[in-house]
Design an enzyme around this catalytic site. Sequence first.
Site, PDB file in Angstrom:
ATOM      1  N   GLU A 289      37.346  -9.715  13.988  1.00 58.58           N
ATOM      2  CA  GLU A 289      37.952  -8.506  13.403  1.00 58.58           C
ATOM      3  C   GLU A 289      38.516  -8.787  12.013  1.00 58.58           C
ATOM      4  OE1 GLU A 289      40.917  -6.591  15.874  1.00 58.58           O
ATOM      5  OE2 GLU A 289      39.409  -5.469  16.977  1.00 58.58           O
ATOM      6  N   LYS A 424      34.596   4.697  18.721  1.00 58.35           N
ATOM      7  CA  LYS A 424      35.620   5.556  19.321  1.00 58.35           C
ATOM      8  C   LYS A 424      35.355   7.010  18.952  1.00 58.35           C
ATOM      9  CE  LYS A 424      39.269   2.049  19.056  1.00 58.35           C
ATOM     10  NZ  LYS A 424      40.525   1.658  18.424  1.00 58.35           N
TER      11      LYS A 424
HETATM   12  O1  F6P Z   1      47.077  -2.438  21.300  1.00 55.90           O
HETATM   13  P1  F6P Z   1      46.122  -1.319  21.128  1.00 55.90           P
HETATM   14  O2  F6P Z   1      46.585  -0.338  20.109  1.00 55.90           O
HETATM   15  O3  F6P Z   1      45.821  -0.660  22.442  1.00 55.90           O
HETATM   16  O4  F6P Z   1      44.773  -1.892  20.552  1.00 55.90           O
HETATM   17  C1  F6P Z   1      44.017  -2.832  21.236  1.00 55.90           C
HETATM   18  C2  F6P Z   1      42.933  -3.392  20.386  1.00 55.90           C
HETATM   19  O5  F6P Z   1      42.106  -2.359  19.912  1.00 55.90           O
HETATM   20  C3  F6P Z   1      41.804  -2.531  18.543  1.00 55.90           C
HETATM   21  O6  F6P Z   1      42.602  -1.695  17.801  1.00 55.90           O
HETATM   22  C4  F6P Z   1      40.376  -2.217  18.245  1.00 55.90           C
HETATM   23  O7  F6P Z   1      40.056  -0.958  18.703  1.00 55.90           O
HETATM   24  C5  F6P Z   1      42.162  -3.979  18.294  1.00 55.90           C
HETATM   25  O8  F6P Z   1      42.357  -4.275  16.967  1.00 55.90           O
HETATM   26  C6  F6P Z   1      43.367  -4.124  19.153  1.00 55.90           C
HETATM   27  O9  F6P Z   1      43.707  -5.471  19.385  1.00 55.90           O
END
Ligand code: F6P
EC number: 5.3.1.9
Length: 448
Positions: A289, A424
Amino acid sequence: MGNITLNVEKTLGFITKESLAAYEPKVKECMETLEKGTGLGNDFLGWLHLPSSITKEHLADLKATAETLRQNCEVVVVAGIGGSYLGARAVIEAMSNSFLWLEEKKAGQPIIVFAGHNIGEDYLAELTEFLKNKKFGVINISKSGTTTETALAFRLLKKQCEDQRGKEMARKVIVAVTDAKKGAARVTADKEGYKSFIIPDNVGGRFSVLTPVGLLPIAVAGIDIEQLVAGACEMEKVCANENMMENPAALYAATRNELYKEGKKIEILVNFQPKLHYFMEWWKQLYGESEGKDNKGIYPSSVDFSTDLHSMGQWIQQGERTIFETVVSVETPNHELRVPTDEENLDGLNFLAGKRVDEVNKMAELGTQLAHVDGGVPNLRVSVPVLNEYYLGQLIYFFEKACGISGYLLGVNPFNQPGVEAYKKNMFALLNKPGYEKESEAIQARLK
Ligand SMILES: O=P(O)(O)OC[C@H]1O[C@](O)(CO)[C@@H](O)[C@@H]1O
Protein backbone atom coordinates in the site's frame (compact mmCIF):
# COMPACT_ATOMS: atom_id res chain seq x y z
CA MET A 1 21.00 -7.79 24.57
CA GLY A 2 21.92 -7.47 20.87
CA ASN A 3 19.71 -6.10 18.15
CA ILE A 4 18.34 -7.35 14.87
CA THR A 5 20.88 -6.82 12.10
CA LEU A 6 20.79 -6.44 8.33
CA ASN A 7 23.32 -8.00 5.96
CA VAL A 8 23.30 -6.88 2.31
CA GLU A 9 26.58 -8.47 1.21
CA LYS A 10 24.87 -11.00 -1.02
CA THR A 11 23.39 -8.23 -3.14
CA LEU A 12 26.80 -6.90 -4.08
CA GLY A 13 27.32 -9.10 -7.12
CA PHE A 14 24.19 -7.46 -8.56
CA ILE A 15 24.65 -3.87 -7.46
CA THR A 16 27.93 -2.20 -6.58
CA LYS A 17 29.15 -0.88 -3.25
CA GLU A 18 29.65 2.48 -4.92
CA SER A 19 26.11 2.69 -6.26
CA LEU A 20 24.81 1.86 -2.78
CA ALA A 21 27.08 4.39 -1.08
CA ALA A 22 25.75 7.02 -3.48
CA TYR A 23 22.40 6.77 -1.69
CA GLU A 24 23.79 8.23 1.52
CA PRO A 25 22.84 11.91 0.85
CA LYS A 26 19.45 10.95 -0.64
CA VAL A 27 18.63 8.76 2.33
CA LYS A 28 19.67 11.53 4.71
CA GLU A 29 17.34 13.90 2.90
CA CYS A 30 14.44 11.43 3.13
CA MET A 31 15.06 10.96 6.85
CA GLU A 32 15.07 14.71 7.36
CA THR A 33 11.87 15.04 5.37
CA LEU A 34 10.26 12.47 7.68
CA GLU A 35 11.57 14.17 10.81
CA LYS A 36 10.57 17.67 9.75
CA GLY A 37 7.26 16.51 8.34
CA THR A 38 7.78 18.35 5.09
CA GLY A 39 7.11 15.51 2.63
CA LEU A 40 4.10 13.92 0.97
CA GLY A 41 1.60 12.43 3.39
CA ASN A 42 3.02 14.42 6.28
CA ASP A 43 -0.26 14.28 8.18
CA PHE A 44 0.35 10.55 8.71
CA LEU A 45 3.66 10.58 10.56
CA GLY A 46 2.35 9.67 13.99
CA TRP A 47 4.09 6.28 13.81
CA LEU A 48 7.56 7.85 13.57
CA HIS A 49 8.02 8.52 17.28
CA LEU A 50 5.14 6.41 18.49
CA PRO A 51 7.15 3.79 20.42
CA SER A 52 8.93 6.36 22.61
CA SER A 53 5.68 8.24 23.25
CA ILE A 54 3.74 5.29 24.67
CA THR A 55 3.17 5.82 28.38
CA LYS A 56 3.04 3.29 31.20
CA GLU A 57 -0.49 4.48 31.97
CA HIS A 58 -1.63 3.73 28.42
CA LEU A 59 -0.15 0.24 28.57
CA ALA A 60 -1.78 -0.30 31.97
CA ASP A 61 -5.18 0.71 30.56
CA LEU A 62 -4.76 -1.71 27.66
CA LYS A 63 -3.68 -4.50 29.99
CA ALA A 64 -6.63 -3.91 32.33
CA THR A 65 -9.09 -4.12 29.42
CA ALA A 66 -7.31 -7.19 28.10
CA GLU A 67 -7.65 -8.78 31.53
CA THR A 68 -11.42 -8.14 31.58
CA LEU A 69 -11.71 -9.94 28.24
CA ARG A 70 -9.41 -12.75 29.37
CA GLN A 71 -11.39 -13.35 32.56
CA ASN A 72 -14.80 -13.23 30.90
CA CYS A 73 -14.24 -14.98 27.58
CA GLU A 74 -13.31 -18.43 26.27
CA VAL A 75 -12.95 -16.95 22.80
CA VAL A 76 -12.19 -13.40 21.69
CA VAL A 77 -13.00 -12.48 18.10
CA VAL A 78 -10.79 -9.76 16.68
CA ALA A 79 -12.72 -8.07 13.87
CA GLY A 80 -10.69 -5.98 11.45
CA ILE A 81 -9.03 -5.98 8.03
CA GLY A 82 -5.73 -4.80 6.54
CA GLY A 83 -3.86 -2.65 9.02
CA SER A 84 -6.65 -3.17 11.53
CA TYR A 85 -5.93 -6.90 11.54
CA LEU A 86 -2.57 -8.01 10.20
CA GLY A 87 -0.26 -6.58 12.86
CA ALA A 88 -2.14 -8.24 15.71
CA ARG A 89 -2.29 -11.53 13.87
CA ALA A 90 1.40 -11.32 12.96
CA VAL A 91 2.51 -10.93 16.57
CA ILE A 92 -0.04 -13.34 18.05
CA GLU A 93 0.88 -16.13 15.64
CA ALA A 94 4.61 -15.51 16.03
CA MET A 95 4.36 -15.67 19.82
CA SER A 96 1.81 -18.45 20.31
CA ASN A 97 2.29 -22.17 20.60
CA SER A 98 1.33 -23.54 17.17
CA PHE A 99 -0.99 -26.17 18.63
CA LEU A 100 -2.39 -24.48 21.73
CA TRP A 101 -5.63 -23.59 19.98
CA LEU A 102 -6.40 -27.30 19.62
CA GLU A 103 -6.29 -27.83 23.37
CA GLU A 104 -9.10 -27.48 25.89
CA LYS A 105 -9.35 -23.83 26.86
CA LYS A 106 -8.24 -22.88 30.33
CA ALA A 107 -9.87 -20.03 32.21
CA GLY A 108 -8.02 -16.79 31.71
CA GLN A 109 -6.47 -17.81 28.37
CA PRO A 110 -9.05 -17.27 25.62
CA ILE A 111 -8.55 -18.46 22.05
CA ILE A 112 -8.16 -15.57 19.63
CA VAL A 113 -9.94 -15.89 16.30
CA PHE A 114 -10.20 -13.36 13.51
CA ALA A 115 -13.13 -12.05 11.46
CA GLY A 116 -14.01 -9.02 9.40
CA HIS A 117 -11.13 -9.65 7.01
CA ASN A 118 -13.20 -11.41 4.35
CA ILE A 119 -16.78 -11.68 3.14
CA GLY A 120 -16.83 -15.47 2.97
CA GLU A 121 -20.30 -16.65 3.86
CA ASP A 122 -19.00 -20.09 4.81
CA TYR A 123 -16.30 -18.53 7.00
CA LEU A 124 -18.80 -16.38 8.85
CA ALA A 125 -21.39 -19.16 9.12
CA GLU A 126 -18.79 -21.54 10.52
CA LEU A 127 -17.59 -18.89 12.95
CA THR A 128 -21.16 -18.30 14.13
CA GLU A 129 -21.54 -22.05 14.63
CA PHE A 130 -18.23 -22.29 16.52
CA LEU A 131 -19.21 -19.46 18.85
CA LYS A 132 -22.57 -21.04 19.73
CA ASN A 133 -22.79 -21.62 23.49
CA LYS A 134 -19.31 -20.17 24.00
CA LYS A 135 -18.54 -17.25 26.25
CA PHE A 136 -17.09 -14.96 23.64
CA GLY A 137 -16.13 -11.32 23.35
CA VAL A 138 -15.31 -9.05 20.41
CA ILE A 139 -12.71 -6.41 19.65
CA ASN A 140 -14.10 -4.33 16.81
CA ILE A 141 -11.23 -2.57 15.05
CA SER A 142 -11.66 -0.06 12.25
CA LYS A 143 -9.95 3.29 11.82
CA SER A 144 -12.55 4.63 9.42
CA GLY A 145 -15.25 2.74 11.26
CA THR A 146 -17.01 2.12 7.97
CA THR A 147 -15.12 -0.74 6.30
CA THR A 148 -17.73 -3.12 4.86
CA GLU A 149 -15.99 -6.41 5.66
CA THR A 150 -15.50 -5.50 9.32
CA ALA A 151 -18.86 -3.79 9.78
CA LEU A 152 -20.68 -6.81 8.35
CA ALA A 153 -18.88 -9.26 10.63
CA PHE A 154 -19.42 -7.00 13.64
CA ARG A 155 -23.14 -6.73 12.97
CA LEU A 156 -23.36 -10.55 13.16
CA LEU A 157 -21.06 -10.83 16.18
CA LYS A 158 -22.75 -8.07 18.20
CA LYS A 159 -26.16 -9.68 17.78
CA GLN A 160 -24.90 -13.15 18.64
CA CYS A 161 -22.98 -11.89 21.67
CA GLU A 162 -26.01 -9.99 23.00
CA ASP A 163 -28.34 -12.95 22.31
CA GLN A 164 -26.06 -15.43 24.01
CA ARG A 165 -24.65 -13.40 26.85
CA GLY A 166 -27.22 -10.66 27.44
CA LYS A 167 -26.87 -6.93 26.81
CA GLU A 168 -25.10 -6.22 30.07
CA MET A 169 -22.33 -8.81 29.66
CA ALA A 170 -22.02 -7.91 25.95
CA ARG A 171 -21.28 -4.36 26.99
CA LYS A 172 -18.44 -5.67 29.13
CA VAL A 173 -16.87 -7.96 26.53
CA ILE A 174 -17.21 -5.85 23.39
CA VAL A 175 -14.44 -3.30 22.94
CA ALA A 176 -14.04 -0.82 20.09
CA VAL A 177 -10.79 0.47 18.63
CA THR A 178 -11.61 3.28 16.23
CA ASP A 179 -11.52 6.99 15.42
CA ALA A 180 -12.02 9.49 18.25
CA LYS A 181 -15.09 11.08 16.68
CA LYS A 182 -16.24 9.75 13.34
CA GLY A 183 -17.43 6.49 11.78
CA ALA A 184 -20.11 3.94 12.54
CA ALA A 185 -17.89 2.00 14.97
CA ARG A 186 -17.50 5.16 17.11
CA VAL A 187 -21.22 5.91 17.02
CA THR A 188 -22.08 2.35 18.11
CA ALA A 189 -19.43 2.28 20.83
CA ASP A 190 -20.65 5.55 22.32
CA LYS A 191 -24.31 4.60 22.10
CA GLU A 192 -23.81 1.16 23.63
CA GLY A 193 -21.29 2.33 26.21
CA TYR A 194 -18.45 0.03 25.09
CA LYS A 195 -14.95 0.55 26.37
CA SER A 196 -13.10 2.10 23.46
CA PHE A 197 -9.61 3.03 22.40
CA ILE A 198 -8.67 5.70 19.90
CA ILE A 199 -6.60 5.24 16.77
CA PRO A 200 -4.68 8.50 16.37
CA ASP A 201 -5.61 10.48 13.27
CA ASN A 202 -2.00 10.72 12.20
CA VAL A 203 -1.29 6.97 12.19
CA GLY A 204 -2.40 5.13 9.05
CA GLY A 205 -3.82 1.60 9.32
CA ARG A 206 -0.72 -0.24 8.13
CA PHE A 207 1.48 1.67 10.60
CA SER A 208 -0.89 1.13 13.53
CA VAL A 209 0.24 -2.13 15.13
CA LEU A 210 1.78 -0.28 18.08
CA THR A 211 -1.47 1.59 18.78
CA PRO A 212 -4.40 -0.18 20.51
CA VAL A 213 -5.18 -1.69 17.08
CA GLY A 214 -2.41 -4.20 17.66
CA LEU A 215 -1.61 -3.83 21.34
CA LEU A 216 -5.06 -4.71 22.70
CA PRO A 217 -5.54 -8.05 20.89
CA ILE A 218 -1.89 -8.90 21.51
CA ALA A 219 -2.36 -8.27 25.25
CA VAL A 220 -5.56 -10.35 25.25
CA ALA A 221 -3.49 -13.21 23.82
CA GLY A 222 -1.28 -12.97 26.92
CA ILE A 223 1.70 -11.55 25.05
CA ASP A 224 3.99 -9.00 26.70
CA ILE A 225 3.17 -5.64 25.11
CA GLU A 226 5.71 -3.81 27.27
CA GLN A 227 8.53 -5.83 25.73
CA LEU A 228 7.10 -5.33 22.25
CA VAL A 229 7.11 -1.56 22.76
CA ALA A 230 10.57 -1.69 24.37
CA GLY A 231 11.96 -3.42 21.28
CA ALA A 232 10.35 -0.85 18.99
CA CYS A 233 11.78 1.96 21.16
CA GLU A 234 15.27 0.55 20.79
CA MET A 235 14.88 0.42 17.00
CA GLU A 236 13.51 3.98 16.98
CA LYS A 237 16.93 5.00 18.36
CA VAL A 238 18.98 2.72 16.10
CA CYS A 239 17.11 3.83 12.97
CA ALA A 240 17.68 7.51 13.72
CA ASN A 241 21.39 7.12 12.92
CA GLU A 242 22.35 9.42 10.06
CA ASN A 243 25.14 7.10 8.95
CA MET A 244 23.40 4.93 6.37
CA MET A 245 25.72 1.98 6.84
CA GLU A 246 24.95 1.90 10.57
CA ASN A 247 21.24 2.40 10.17
CA PRO A 248 19.52 -0.86 9.10
CA ALA A 249 16.31 0.88 7.98
CA ALA A 250 18.23 3.34 5.80
CA LEU A 251 20.44 0.62 4.35
CA TYR A 252 17.48 -1.64 3.59
CA ALA A 253 15.62 1.22 1.89
CA ALA A 254 18.65 2.14 -0.23
CA THR A 255 19.49 -1.43 -1.20
CA ARG A 256 15.99 -2.36 -2.33
CA ASN A 257 15.65 0.88 -4.31
CA GLU A 258 18.94 0.26 -6.08
CA LEU A 259 17.93 -3.33 -6.85
CA TYR A 260 14.62 -2.03 -8.21
CA LYS A 261 16.49 0.39 -10.45
CA GLU A 262 18.50 -2.57 -11.75
CA GLY A 263 15.32 -4.39 -12.79
CA LYS A 264 14.54 -6.38 -9.66
CA LYS A 265 10.83 -5.64 -9.55
CA ILE A 266 9.70 -8.25 -7.05
CA GLU A 267 10.84 -8.63 -3.45
CA ILE A 268 10.21 -11.95 -1.76
CA LEU A 269 10.19 -11.87 2.03
CA VAL A 270 11.32 -15.25 3.26
CA ASN A 271 11.02 -17.03 6.58
CA PHE A 272 12.29 -20.40 7.75
CA GLN A 273 9.92 -20.34 10.75
CA PRO A 274 6.27 -21.02 9.92
CA LYS A 275 5.22 -18.85 12.86
CA LEU A 276 6.33 -15.82 10.85
CA HIS A 277 3.79 -16.44 8.08
CA TYR A 278 1.49 -13.62 9.19
CA PHE A 279 4.39 -11.32 9.87
CA MET A 280 5.07 -11.55 6.15
CA GLU A 281 1.39 -10.78 5.43
CA TRP A 282 1.68 -7.66 7.61
CA TRP A 283 4.84 -6.64 5.75
CA LYS A 284 3.14 -7.13 2.37
CA GLN A 285 0.41 -4.64 3.23
CA LEU A 286 2.95 -2.20 4.66
CA TYR A 287 5.03 -2.13 1.49
CA GLY A 288 2.29 -2.85 -1.05
CA GLU A 289 0.00 0.00 0.00
CA SER A 290 2.90 2.36 0.65
CA GLU A 291 4.85 1.95 -2.57
CA GLY A 292 2.57 0.51 -5.23
CA LYS A 293 1.27 3.66 -6.90
CA ASP A 294 1.96 6.11 -9.74
CA ASN A 295 2.74 3.03 -11.87
CA LYS A 296 5.75 2.30 -9.68
CA GLY A 297 6.79 0.10 -6.80
CA ILE A 298 8.43 -3.20 -5.95
CA TYR A 299 5.83 -5.98 -5.80
CA PRO A 300 6.02 -7.42 -2.26
CA SER A 301 5.51 -11.16 -2.02
CA SER A 302 6.41 -13.82 0.54
CA VAL A 303 7.21 -17.48 1.00
CA ASP A 304 7.50 -19.86 3.95
CA PHE A 305 10.62 -22.00 3.59
CA SER A 306 11.43 -24.79 3.49
CA THR A 307 7.72 -25.53 2.76
CA ASP A 308 7.60 -23.39 -0.38
CA LEU A 309 10.99 -24.56 -1.63
CA HIS A 310 8.95 -27.56 -2.74
CA SER A 311 6.60 -25.38 -4.76
CA MET A 312 7.88 -21.87 -5.51
CA GLY A 313 11.52 -22.92 -5.15
CA GLN A 314 11.68 -23.87 -8.83
CA TRP A 315 10.46 -20.45 -9.98
CA ILE A 316 12.81 -18.63 -7.65
CA GLN A 317 15.82 -20.69 -8.78
CA GLN A 318 15.22 -20.52 -12.52
CA GLY A 319 12.32 -18.23 -13.41
CA GLU A 320 12.51 -14.66 -14.73
CA ARG A 321 15.42 -12.86 -13.05
CA THR A 322 13.43 -9.90 -11.75
CA ILE A 323 13.35 -10.93 -8.10
CA PHE A 324 15.34 -10.47 -4.92
CA GLU A 325 14.91 -12.08 -1.54
CA THR A 326 14.92 -10.68 1.99
CA VAL A 327 15.28 -13.47 4.53
CA VAL A 328 14.09 -12.95 8.09
CA SER A 329 16.30 -15.40 9.91
CA VAL A 330 15.78 -16.40 13.54
CA GLU A 331 19.14 -17.28 15.06
CA THR A 332 18.09 -19.42 18.05
CA PRO A 333 14.80 -21.29 18.40
CA ASN A 334 12.86 -21.19 21.66
CA HIS A 335 12.83 -24.98 22.00
CA GLU A 336 15.41 -27.72 21.70
CA LEU A 337 14.66 -30.92 19.80
CA ARG A 338 17.25 -33.42 18.61
CA VAL A 339 17.01 -36.02 15.86
CA PRO A 340 16.80 -39.48 17.49
CA THR A 341 19.00 -42.44 16.52
CA ASP A 342 17.22 -45.33 14.84
CA GLU A 343 18.96 -48.69 14.84
CA GLU A 344 17.42 -49.85 11.60
CA ASN A 345 18.02 -46.51 9.89
CA LEU A 346 15.45 -47.36 7.22
CA ASP A 347 15.04 -43.67 6.35
CA GLY A 348 18.83 -43.22 6.10
CA LEU A 349 18.71 -40.28 8.49
CA ASN A 350 21.22 -41.52 11.07
CA PHE A 351 23.76 -39.04 9.70
CA LEU A 352 21.61 -36.44 11.44
CA ALA A 353 21.20 -38.33 14.73
CA GLY A 354 21.95 -36.16 17.76
CA LYS A 355 21.77 -32.92 15.79
CA ARG A 356 19.23 -30.26 16.61
CA VAL A 357 16.38 -29.89 14.13
CA ASP A 358 17.38 -26.24 13.81
CA GLU A 359 20.82 -27.26 12.53
CA VAL A 360 19.10 -28.99 9.63
CA ASN A 361 16.92 -25.90 9.10
CA LYS A 362 19.96 -23.62 9.16
CA MET A 363 21.75 -25.73 6.55
CA ALA A 364 18.60 -25.57 4.42
CA GLU A 365 18.72 -21.80 4.84
CA LEU A 366 22.42 -21.50 3.95
CA GLY A 367 22.11 -23.95 1.07
CA THR A 368 19.15 -21.99 -0.28
CA GLN A 369 20.94 -18.66 -0.01
CA LEU A 370 23.96 -19.98 -1.93
CA ALA A 371 21.80 -21.66 -4.58
CA HIS A 372 19.57 -18.64 -5.11
CA VAL A 373 22.46 -16.17 -5.28
CA ASP A 374 24.18 -18.52 -7.78
CA GLY A 375 20.89 -18.56 -9.69
CA GLY A 376 20.82 -14.75 -9.98
CA VAL A 377 18.72 -13.77 -6.98
CA PRO A 378 20.20 -11.02 -4.76
CA ASN A 379 19.79 -11.82 -1.09
CA LEU A 380 19.34 -9.59 1.96
CA ARG A 381 19.29 -11.07 5.43
CA VAL A 382 17.66 -9.73 8.57
CA SER A 383 18.95 -11.65 11.59
CA VAL A 384 16.72 -11.89 14.63
CA PRO A 385 18.45 -13.24 17.76
CA VAL A 386 15.31 -14.97 19.14
CA LEU A 387 11.63 -14.91 18.32
CA ASN A 388 10.25 -12.93 21.26
CA GLU A 389 8.22 -9.78 21.86
CA TYR A 390 11.29 -7.55 22.13
CA TYR A 391 12.71 -8.52 18.75
CA LEU A 392 9.31 -8.50 17.07
CA GLY A 393 8.98 -4.91 18.28
CA GLN A 394 12.36 -4.19 16.72
CA LEU A 395 11.36 -5.83 13.43
CA ILE A 396 8.12 -3.87 13.27
CA TYR A 397 9.75 -0.49 13.74
CA PHE A 398 12.67 -1.37 11.45
CA PHE A 399 10.33 -2.24 8.57
CA GLU A 400 8.10 0.80 9.20
CA LYS A 401 10.98 3.28 9.22
CA ALA A 402 12.53 1.66 6.16
CA CYS A 403 9.18 1.88 4.40
CA GLY A 404 8.90 5.61 5.01
CA ILE A 405 12.44 6.21 3.71
CA SER A 406 12.00 3.82 0.81
CA GLY A 407 8.74 5.42 -0.34
CA TYR A 408 10.36 8.85 -0.40
CA LEU A 409 13.38 7.45 -2.28
CA LEU A 410 10.95 6.05 -4.84
CA GLY A 411 9.25 9.43 -5.11
CA VAL A 412 5.75 8.42 -4.01
CA ASN A 413 3.52 9.35 -1.09
CA PRO A 414 4.04 6.30 1.13
CA PHE A 415 1.18 7.19 3.44
CA ASN A 416 -1.91 7.14 1.22
CA GLN A 417 -3.72 4.33 -0.60
CA PRO A 418 -6.05 5.89 -3.17
CA GLY A 419 -6.02 2.74 -5.30
CA VAL A 420 -8.01 0.65 -2.83
CA GLU A 421 -11.10 2.80 -3.36
CA ALA A 422 -11.72 1.53 -6.90
CA TYR A 423 -13.10 -1.88 -5.94
CA LYS A 424 -15.12 -0.38 -3.09
CA LYS A 425 -16.81 2.08 -5.45
CA ASN A 426 -17.75 -0.71 -7.86
CA MET A 427 -18.95 -3.00 -5.07
CA PHE A 428 -21.16 -0.28 -3.58
CA ALA A 429 -22.54 0.56 -7.01
CA LEU A 430 -23.30 -3.11 -7.69
CA LEU A 431 -24.99 -3.46 -4.29
CA ASN A 432 -27.06 -0.27 -4.85
CA LYS A 433 -25.70 1.44 -1.75
CA PRO A 434 -27.59 4.69 -1.09
CA GLY A 435 -25.57 7.59 -2.46
CA TYR A 436 -24.19 5.49 -5.34
CA GLU A 437 -27.22 5.81 -7.66
CA LYS A 438 -25.27 7.31 -10.58
CA GLU A 439 -22.46 4.78 -10.28
CA SER A 440 -25.02 1.95 -10.07
CA GLU A 441 -26.61 3.03 -13.33
CA ALA A 442 -23.24 3.34 -15.04
CA ILE A 443 -21.96 -0.01 -13.87
CA GLN A 444 -25.18 -1.82 -14.81
CA ALA A 445 -24.92 -0.32 -18.31
CA ARG A 446 -21.38 -1.73 -18.60
CA LEU A 447 -22.57 -5.20 -17.67
CA LYS A 448 -25.35 -5.41 -20.28
O1 F6P B 1 -9.34 0.40 9.75
P1 F6P B 1 -10.22 0.51 8.57
O2 F6P B 1 -10.64 1.92 8.32
O3 F6P B 1 -11.39 -0.42 8.68
O4 F6P B 1 -9.39 0.11 7.29
C1 F6P B 1 -8.84 -1.15 7.13
C2 F6P B 1 -7.91 -1.21 5.97
O5 F6P B 1 -8.59 -0.83 4.79
C3 F6P B 1 -7.80 0.05 4.01
O6 F6P B 1 -8.24 1.34 4.21
C4 F6P B 1 -7.89 -0.27 2.56
O7 F6P B 1 -9.21 -0.30 2.16
C5 F6P B 1 -6.41 -0.14 4.58
O8 F6P B 1 -5.55 0.89 4.29
C6 F6P B 1 -6.72 -0.31 6.03
O9 F6P B 1 -5.64 -0.85 6.75
